[in-house]
Design a protein around this motif. Structure first.
Motif, PDB file in Angstrom:
ATOM      1  N   VAL A  73       0.708  -1.874  27.505  1.00  8.88           N
ATOM      2  CA  VAL A  73       1.010  -2.557  26.258  1.00  8.88           C
ATOM      3  C   VAL A  73      -0.307  -2.826  25.539  1.00  8.88           C
ATOM      4  N   PRO A  74      -0.452  -2.380  24.288  1.00  8.52           N
ATOM      5  CA  PRO A  74      -1.725  -2.597  23.589  1.00  8.52           C
ATOM      6  C   PRO A  74      -1.915  -4.068  23.245  1.00  8.52           C
ATOM      7  N   ASN A  75      -3.185  -4.459  23.143  1.00  6.65           N
ATOM      8  CA  ASN A  75      -3.501  -5.830  22.748  1.00  6.65           C
ATOM      9  C   ASN A  75      -3.097  -6.026  21.286  1.00  6.65           C
ATOM     10  N   PRO A  76      -2.585  -7.204  20.954  1.00  6.66           N
ATOM     11  CA  PRO A  76      -2.185  -7.433  19.560  1.00  6.66           C
ATOM     12  C   PRO A  76      -3.400  -7.413  18.634  1.00  6.66           C
ATOM     13  N   ASP A  77      -3.285  -6.695  17.550  1.00  4.59           N
ATOM     14  CA  ASP A  77      -4.348  -6.596  16.566  1.00  4.59           C
ATOM     15  C   ASP A  77      -3.743  -6.951  15.210  1.00  4.59           C
ATOM     16  N   TYR A  78      -4.069  -8.125  14.721  1.00  2.70           N
ATOM     17  CA  TYR A  78      -3.448  -8.618  13.503  1.00  2.70           C
ATOM     18  C   TYR A  78      -3.956  -7.904  12.255  1.00  2.70           C
ATOM     19  N   THR A  79      -5.108  -7.233  12.343  1.00  2.00           N
ATOM     20  CA  THR A  79      -5.605  -6.530  11.165  1.00  2.00           C
ATOM     21  C   THR A  79      -4.864  -5.226  10.922  1.00  2.00           C
ATOM     22  N   HIS A  80      -4.195  -4.678  11.948  1.00  3.20           N
ATOM     23  CA  HIS A  80      -3.444  -3.444  11.762  1.00  3.20           C
ATOM     24  C   HIS A  80      -1.949  -3.684  11.832  1.00  3.20           C
ATOM     25  N   GLY A  81      -1.526  -4.849  11.483  1.00  4.03           N
ATOM     26  CA  GLY A  81      -0.102  -5.157  11.440  1.00  4.03           C
ATOM     27  C   GLY A  81       0.347  -5.297  10.009  1.00  4.03           C
ATOM     28  N   SER A  82       1.074  -6.357   9.741  1.00  2.00           N
ATOM     29  CA  SER A  82       1.619  -6.548   8.407  1.00  2.00           C
ATOM     30  C   SER A  82       0.531  -6.873   7.390  1.00  2.00           C
ATOM     31  N   TYR A  83      -0.569  -7.505   7.825  1.00  2.00           N
ATOM     32  CA  TYR A  83      -1.641  -7.805   6.876  1.00  2.00           C
ATOM     33  C   TYR A  83      -2.279  -6.522   6.355  1.00  2.00           C
ATOM     34  N   HIS A  84      -2.464  -5.574   7.238  1.00  6.87           N
ATOM     35  CA  HIS A  84      -3.047  -4.290   6.843  1.00  6.87           C
ATOM     36  C   HIS A  84      -2.122  -3.576   5.850  1.00  6.87           C
ATOM     37  N   TRP A  85      -0.834  -3.567   6.132  1.00  5.69           N
ATOM     38  CA  TRP A  85       0.136  -2.924   5.249  1.00  5.69           C
ATOM     39  C   TRP A  85       0.175  -3.635   3.895  1.00  5.69           C
ATOM     40  N   SER A  86       0.161  -4.968   3.908  1.00  5.18           N
ATOM     41  CA  SER A  86       0.184  -5.738   2.657  1.00  5.18           C
ATOM     42  C   SER A  86      -1.068  -5.458   1.819  1.00  5.18           C
ATOM     43  N   PHE A  87      -2.226  -5.350   2.489  1.00  7.16           N
ATOM     44  CA  PHE A  87      -3.464  -5.052   1.774  1.00  7.16           C
ATOM     45  C   PHE A  87      -3.398  -3.672   1.120  1.00  7.16           C
ATOM     46  N   GLU A  88      -2.850  -2.695   1.824  1.00  4.62           N
ATOM     47  CA  GLU A  88      -2.689  -1.353   1.255  1.00  4.62           C
ATOM     48  C   GLU A  88      -1.793  -1.385   0.021  1.00  4.62           C
ATOM     49  N   ARG A  89      -0.684  -2.130   0.094  1.00  6.02           N
ATOM     50  CA  ARG A  89       0.234  -2.208  -1.050  1.00  6.02           C
ATOM     51  C   ARG A  89      -0.424  -2.913  -2.238  1.00  6.02           C
ATOM     52  N   ILE A  90      -1.203  -3.955  -1.980  1.00  8.64           N
ATOM     53  CA  ILE A  90      -1.866  -4.682  -3.073  1.00  8.64           C
ATOM     54  C   ILE A  90      -2.884  -3.780  -3.764  1.00  8.64           C
ATOM     55  N   VAL A  91      -3.657  -3.027  -2.974  1.00  8.18           N
ATOM     56  CA  VAL A  91      -4.638  -2.110  -3.557  1.00  8.18           C
ATOM     57  C   VAL A  91      -3.933  -1.028  -4.379  1.00  8.18           C
ATOM     58  N   SER A  92      -2.865  -0.471  -3.838  1.00  8.07           N
ATOM     59  CA  SER A  92      -2.137   0.576  -4.562  1.00  8.07           C
ATOM     60  C   SER A  92      -1.508   0.043  -5.840  1.00  8.07           C
ATOM     61  N   ALA A  93      -0.924  -1.128  -5.776  1.00 13.25           N
ATOM     62  CA  ALA A  93      -0.311  -1.718  -6.969  1.00 13.25           C
ATOM     63  C   ALA A  93      -1.366  -2.139  -7.985  1.00 13.25           C
ATOM     64  N   GLY A  94      -2.547  -2.562  -7.517  1.00 11.73           N
ATOM     65  CA  GLY A  94      -3.616  -2.962  -8.426  1.00 11.73           C
ATOM     66  C   GLY A  94      -4.218  -1.803  -9.193  1.00 11.73           C
ATOM     67  N   LEU A  95      -4.095  -0.599  -8.655  1.00 12.94           N
ATOM     68  CA  LEU A  95      -4.638   0.563  -9.348  1.00 12.94           C
ATOM     69  C   LEU A  95      -3.858   0.915 -10.615  1.00 12.94           C
ATOM     70  N   ILE A  96      -2.586   0.570 -10.658  1.00 14.17           N
ATOM     71  CA  ILE A  96      -1.759   0.954 -11.805  1.00 14.17           C
ATOM     72  C   ILE A  96      -2.235   0.287 -13.099  1.00 14.17           C
ATOM     73  N   PRO A  97      -2.345  -1.049 -13.157  1.00 14.66           N
ATOM     74  CA  PRO A  97      -2.816  -1.633 -14.416  1.00 14.66           C
ATOM     75  C   PRO A  97      -4.284  -1.342 -14.702  1.00 14.66           C
ATOM     76  N   LEU A  98      -5.098  -1.208 -13.644  1.00 12.41           N
ATOM     77  CA  LEU A  98      -6.514  -0.930 -13.880  1.00 12.41           C
ATOM     78  C   LEU A  98      -6.748   0.488 -14.388  1.00 12.41           C
ATOM     79  N   THR A  99      -5.831   1.397 -14.117  1.00 12.30           N
ATOM     80  CA  THR A  99      -5.962   2.756 -14.619  1.00 12.30           C
ATOM     81  C   THR A  99      -5.492   2.850 -16.068  1.00 12.30           C
ATOM     82  N   VAL A 100      -4.475   2.109 -16.430  1.00 13.69           N
ATOM     83  CA  VAL A 100      -3.880   2.203 -17.765  1.00 13.69           C
ATOM     84  C   VAL A 100      -4.554   1.268 -18.772  1.00 13.69           C
ATOM     85  N   ALA A 101      -4.986   0.097 -18.320  1.00 18.50           N
ATOM     86  CA  ALA A 101      -5.480  -0.944 -19.230  1.00 18.50           C
ATOM     87  C   ALA A 101      -6.645  -0.510 -20.114  1.00 18.50           C
TER      88      ALA A 101
END
Length: 183
Positions: A73-101
């Motif tokens: 069983v791997p050791n729990p790593d909180y940086t590669h769980g939901s926080y990592h996924w949430s950070f990826e989504r925030i970066v991807s969503a942030g690119l949309i207005p910064l590209t168009v604005a």
């Protein structure tokens, strides 16, 4: 009508018509020897013209332990769980207005431009890192994966430094895109 669309019905149709035609006209034995081999079989798989070949040989296989040992069983790593996924989504969503604005508002702001560059670098790094994780398993090719990760880190730093230089010493990303668009 639905039964006509089944693949088995489609495969049987040419064979049935061939049997019906053979009842009326028998080919001569001289012509039968020139008949291709694939027409002699009655079942031909639809849409398969070639046999399946492996393009690349499989990676080296390494079995650790026996079939009766439990998987570690791997050791729990909180940086590669939901926080990592949430950070990826925030970066991807942030690119949309910064590209168009900058193009929609008509103003060029170096702060907005530098934030866009930083998010592009982070987004690219996360995407290529996901490709490395997917295609180079740590258990099977650890040295290739480590080399790919280091190559990605070097490329990310080089990209960041070059974009910083382009932003400070030249026109910047949004102005360069605007000039290329009008060219």
């Amino acid at each position: 009508m639905a039964s006509l669309m089944r693949p088995s019905v489609l495969r049987q149709a040419p064979a049935a018509s061939q049997r019906a035609m053979s009842a009326f006209a028998r080919p001569s034995t001289a012509l039968a020897q020139f008949k291709p081999a694939f027409q002699n079989s009655t079942r031909v798989a639809a849409f398969h013209a070639t046999q399946r070949n492996q393009i690349l040989p499989p990676l080296p296989q390494k079995i650790i332990g026996t079939a009766n040992e439990p998987v570690a069983v791997p050791n729990p790593d909180y940086t590669h769980g939901s926080y990592h996924w949430s950070f990826e989504r925030i970066v991807s969503a942030g690119l949309i207005p910064l590209t168009v604005a900058p193009f929609a508002a008509g103003s060029l702001n170096p702060v907005t431009d530098s934030i866009l560059c930083a998010l592009l670098v982070i987004h690219s790094h996360i995407g290529f890192e996901a490709c490395i994780i997917d295609y180079f398993p740590k258990n099977r090719v650890p040295k290739v994966r480590a080399a790919a990760n280091w190559a990605l880190r070097v490329a990310t730093v080089l990209l960041g430094v070059s974009l910083y230089s382009f932003e400070t010493n030249d026109v910047g990303i949004t102005e360069a895109v605007r000039r290329l668009w009008k060219a």
